[in-house]
Design a protein around this motif. Structure first.
Motif, PDB file in Angstrom:
ATOM      1  N   LEU A 186       0.654  -1.115   0.117  1.00  0.00           N
ATOM      2  CA  LEU A 186       0.215   0.005   0.130  1.00  0.00           C
ATOM      3  C   LEU A 186       0.926   1.203  -0.116  1.00  0.00           C
ATOM      4  O   LEU A 186       0.472   2.267  -0.627  1.00  0.00           O
ATOM      5  N   GLU A 211       0.603   3.958  -3.605  1.00  0.00           N
ATOM      6  CA  GLU A 211       0.367   5.571  -3.755  1.00  0.00           C
ATOM      7  C   GLU A 211       1.517   6.350  -4.260  1.00  0.00           C
ATOM      8  O   GLU A 211       1.189   7.209  -5.154  1.00  0.00           O
ATOM      9  N   THR A 248      -4.248   8.491  -5.514  1.00  0.00           N
ATOM     10  CA  THR A 248      -4.928   7.213  -5.523  1.00  0.00           C
ATOM     11  C   THR A 248      -6.344   7.532  -6.426  1.00  0.00           C
ATOM     12  O   THR A 248      -7.033   6.539  -6.737  1.00  0.00           O
ATOM     13  N   LEU A 271      -7.423   5.589  -9.324  1.00  0.00           N
ATOM     14  CA  LEU A 271      -7.774   3.835  -9.225  1.00  0.00           C
ATOM     15  C   LEU A 271      -9.566   4.194  -9.060  1.00  0.00           C
ATOM     16  O   LEU A 271     -10.099   3.217  -9.644  1.00  0.00           O
ATOM     17  N   GLN A 275      -8.371  -1.345  -0.831  1.00  0.00           N
ATOM     18  CA  GLN A 275      -9.395  -0.478  -1.449  1.00  0.00           C
ATOM     19  C   GLN A 275      -9.887   0.433  -0.499  1.00  0.00           C
ATOM     20  O   GLN A 275     -10.028   1.872  -0.969  1.00  0.00           O
ATOM     21  N   ILE A 299      -7.238   3.363  -0.406  1.00  0.00           N
ATOM     22  CA  ILE A 299      -7.118   4.041  -1.681  1.00  0.00           C
ATOM     23  C   ILE A 299      -8.477   4.919  -1.864  1.00  0.00           C
ATOM     24  O   ILE A 299      -8.120   6.192  -2.224  1.00  0.00           O
ATOM     25  N   SER A 343      -7.797   7.973   0.865  1.00  0.00           N
ATOM     26  CA  SER A 343      -6.942   8.814   0.414  1.00  0.00           C
ATOM     27  C   SER A 343      -7.412   9.707  -0.708  1.00  0.00           C
ATOM     28  O   SER A 343      -6.932  10.871  -0.688  1.00  0.00           O
TER      29      SER A 343
END
Length: 196
Positions: free
Chosen positions: A93, A97, A103, A106, A169, A172, A175
């Motif tokens: 992780l 990033e 992020t 995504l 997930q 992501i 953030s």
């Protein structure tokens, strides 16, 4: 005309994928092929000589980013001591990033995958590879550290891989969406919750 080597073709595809990633990071997933062409500095013919569509470029970008993380896991597997699930997830992780320089991209890809079958296939394929890599390293760890048998270890690793992907997930999404999101605290808490 000199013959183009496979190594040259692969380097050119990576160059285009890098340009596409920069373009998507700036303009979002709505960036067009014209935007990607402009960002790359190459001609349209050069781009279309390597990729037939934006979805194909997106696939290359996704595989490039996640491929690096999967390679990280394979490198971790060659260590003398298999790292714990907490170490693996935190490393993946943290690096993800940095790779994406944020992020939000995504989230856009995930959103597109709900209605676009070609993008859904990309997301499914990339996360399938990620899940498989998590399962392999988690099974090796639980066999070595907790003495589980192979069948039990595979089941345990499969369940934990789903949780690891969910943690990713969540990291992501938060953030990308929340300006006050504390990624360091999130990773520290995730690490505490995962097996050591």
């Amino acid at each position: 005309m000199p013959k183009v080597t496979e190594q040259y073709r692969e380097a050119k595809r990576e160059e285009i994928a890098d340009a596409a990633l920069r373009c998507f990071a700036k303009k979002g997933f709505g960036a067009s092929m014209a935007d990607i062409i402009a960002e790359s500095g190459l001609s349209a013919g050069a781009i279309y000589g390597h990729f037939s569509s934006k979805a194909e470029v997106m696939s290359a970008v996704a595989r490039s980013v996640m491929g690096t993380r999967i390679e990280d896991m394979q490198t971790l597997r060659t260590r003398e001591r298999t790292p714990s699930p907490a170490e693996v997830v935190t490393r993946i992780l943290s690096a993800l990033e940095v790779d994406l320089a944020g992020t939000g991209l995504l989230l856009q890809v995930w959103g597109e995958s709900v209605t676009d079958p070609s993008i859904h296939a990309i997301v499914d394929g990339v996360f399938g590879e990620l899940r498989k890599s998590y399962e392999q390293i988690f099974a090796e760890w639980v066999i070595a550290e907790r003495g589980l048998g192979e069948t039990e270890a595979k089941h345990w690793a499969s369940s934990l891989a789903a949780v690891a992907i969910g943690l990713g997930q969540g990291y992501i999404a938060q953030s990308a969406l929340f300006p006050d999101f504390d990624g360091i605290a999130y990773l520290a808490t995730a690490s505490e919750l995962l097996p050591h």
